[in-house]
Design an enzyme around this catalytic site. Structure first.
Site, PDB file in Angstrom:
ATOM      1  N   LYS A 197      -1.321   2.805   1.785  1.00  0.00           N
ATOM      2  CA  LYS A 197      -0.825   2.636   0.348  1.00  0.00           C
ATOM      3  C   LYS A 197      -1.987   2.952  -0.661  1.00  0.00           C
ATOM      4  O   LYS A 197      -2.891   2.678  -0.486  1.00  0.00           O
ATOM      5  CB  LYS A 197      -0.366   1.342   0.276  1.00  0.00           C
ATOM      6  CG  LYS A 197       0.181   1.024  -1.041  1.00  0.00           C
ATOM      7  CD  LYS A 197       0.741  -0.097  -1.516  1.00  0.00           C
ATOM      8  CE  LYS A 197       1.250  -0.252  -2.996  1.00  0.00           C
ATOM      9  NZ  LYS A 197       1.861  -1.609  -3.183  1.00  0.00           N
ATOM     10  N   LYS A 252       2.794   5.650   1.187  1.00  0.00           N
ATOM     11  CA  LYS A 252       3.324   5.688  -0.079  1.00  0.00           C
ATOM     12  C   LYS A 252       2.212   5.925  -0.972  1.00  0.00           C
ATOM     13  O   LYS A 252       0.968   5.589  -0.913  1.00  0.00           O
ATOM     14  CB  LYS A 252       3.598   3.971  -0.234  1.00  0.00           C
ATOM     15  CG  LYS A 252       4.102   3.816  -1.689  1.00  0.00           C
ATOM     16  CD  LYS A 252       4.234   2.295  -1.805  1.00  0.00           C
ATOM     17  CE  LYS A 252       4.391   1.786  -3.331  1.00  0.00           C
ATOM     18  NZ  LYS A 252       4.325   0.489  -3.668  1.00  0.00           N
TER      19      LYS A 252
HETATM   20  C1  PBG Z   1       3.518  -3.968  -5.083  1.00  0.00           C
HETATM   21  C2  PBG Z   1       4.252  -3.078  -5.023  1.00  0.00           C
HETATM   22  C3  PBG Z   1       4.282  -1.638  -5.993  1.00  0.00           C
HETATM   23  C4  PBG Z   1       5.015  -0.983  -5.425  1.00  0.00           C
HETATM   24  C5  PBG Z   1       5.886  -1.515  -4.308  1.00  0.00           C
HETATM   25  N1  PBG Z   1       5.443  -2.823  -4.079  1.00  0.00           N
HETATM   26  C6  PBG Z   1       3.405  -1.398  -7.011  1.00  0.00           C
HETATM   27  C7  PBG Z   1       1.847  -1.661  -6.942  1.00  0.00           C
HETATM   28  O1  PBG Z   1       1.430  -1.632  -5.851  1.00  0.00           O
HETATM   29  O2  PBG Z   1       1.224  -1.740  -7.857  1.00  0.00           O
HETATM   30  C8  PBG Z   1       5.445   0.423  -6.064  1.00  0.00           C
HETATM   31  C9  PBG Z   1       6.813   1.087  -5.862  1.00  0.00           C
HETATM   32  C10 PBG Z   1       7.258   2.189  -6.929  1.00  0.00           C
HETATM   33  O3  PBG Z   1       6.348   2.554  -7.485  1.00  0.00           O
HETATM   34  O4  PBG Z   1       8.336   2.529  -6.685  1.00  0.00           O
HETATM   35  N2  PBG Z   1       2.674  -4.281  -4.216  1.00  0.00           N
END
Ligand code: PBG
Length: 327
Positions: A197, A252
């Site tokens: 991520k 992601k």
């Molecule tokens: C939270 C989380 C996020 C997303 C999914 N879970 C945002 C972040 O890490 O700030 C992003 C999903 C998206 O942008 O569609 N931890």
């Protein structure tokens, strides 16, 4: 391979039936996981940066998910828009068995037991600072955060969650969460780790949707989410998560990171998922709204590209629209 003129690759592109016959990768509705935002009030709330996406109140969630199930959607990912008054430094609302996400999970499982429910494990929807973990001296501390995440995972499993998805990027959390789930009797609850991520600017609309943008302010998540410049590090993250007991791994964001999806799938041959994040959806929707792109066409092309890169499945705000086209 023979050369031209014996070989003509255009021969197999001549007719639609022939193109279909030799198609290498396919997108199916069962590949799609639909992310759903839960509203705390009684009304549906639209999200300006995510056209077509709403926060759904608890009173409508079961009906909304059963409609998606009628389209062939098999799994939903739930995200709560926690009221500001319930957010705190220590994000304790994350552990409330009656919080928004747990109530939504229970309602969905009661109404549509055959639908899979995936819940994020991270503190950002509940913390007053918008970070995924506990903040000491402006630094997100690892081990104390992991302790809370384990309790959050167990509470979510108790509510009926099928897939726990740690999205926090703390070190060692997958192994600890696995043991916590097992000790609580949830050996059958699986873990989809947000393994690779990245600290991405493509999460903007999501942070507005769950209300963590204002809390985070000008802060960023670069001390725990990955540097977009790194690929080898993604392989190390995935390897550790697999060793710690992850059942599935995830990359992601999606579209700018197809090389990461591809490398991970080739190297580990493990169930690999990809999240087409909010900013990717917003980008395609904005261009389509301006008439600059053919919306349905770029939607289907982007989803198929994830399959070609090696993804087994895709979290996407387009899930229902794509399911309608797939029929
Ligand atoms: C939270 C989380 C996020 C997303 C999914 N879970 C945002 C972040 O890490 O700030 C992003 C999903 C998206 O942008 O569609 N931890």
């Amino acid at each position: 391979m023979p050369h031209y003129p014996q070989s003509r690759l255009r021969r197999l592109r001549r007719w639609p039936w022939l193109r279909d016959l030799v198609q290498e990768h396919h997108l199916r509705t069962s590949d799609l996981i639909w992310p759903v935002f839960i509203a705390s009030g009684a009304e549906r709330e639209s999200i300006p940066s995510l056209p077509g996406v709403s926060r759904i109140p608890l009173s409508q969630i079961a009906a909304e998910v059963s409609q998606a199930a009628d389209l062939g959607i098999r799994v939903v990912a739930l995200f709560p828009a926690t009221p500001h008054a319930l957010k705190s430094e220590d994000a304790r609302e994350a552990l409330n068995p009656d919080n928004l996400i747990n109530r939504a999970t229970a309602l969905i499982k009661a109404a549509c037991p055959s639908i899979g429910v995936l819940c994020d494990v991270a503190l950002d929807p509940y913390s007053s600072h918008g970070h995924d973990g506990l903040l000491y001296d402006d630094y997100v501390v690892n081990d104390a955060t992991v302790e809370i995440l384990c309790r959050q995972a167990v509470v979510q499993a108790q509510a009926g969650c099928d897939i726990i998805a740690p999205s926090d990027m703390m070190d060692g959390r997958v192994g600890r969460i696995r043991s916590a789930l097992d000790h609580a009797g949830f050996q059958q609850v699986s873990i989809m780790a947000y393994s690779a991520k990245y600290a991405s600017a493509f999460y903007g609309p999501f942070r507005q949707a769950v209300g963590s943008a204002a809390s985070l302010g000008s802060g960023d998540k670069k001390t725990y989410q990955m540097n977009p410049a790194n690929l080898e590090e993604a392989l190390r993250e995935v390897e550790l998560d697999i060793r710690e007991g992850a059942d599935m791994v995830m990359v992601k964001p999606g579209m700018p990171y197809l090389d990461v999806v591809s490398r991970i799938k080739q190297q580990f041959q493990f169930p690999t998922f990809v999240y087409q994040v909010s900013g990717e959806y917003a980008m395609l929707m904005a261009a389509a709204a301006n008439g600059w792109l053919d919306g349905p066409a770029v939607m289907m092309e982007s989803l198929l590209a994830f399959k070609r890169a090696g993804a087994d499945g895709i979290l996407t705000y387009f899930a229902r629209d794509a399911a309608r086209i797939l029929g």
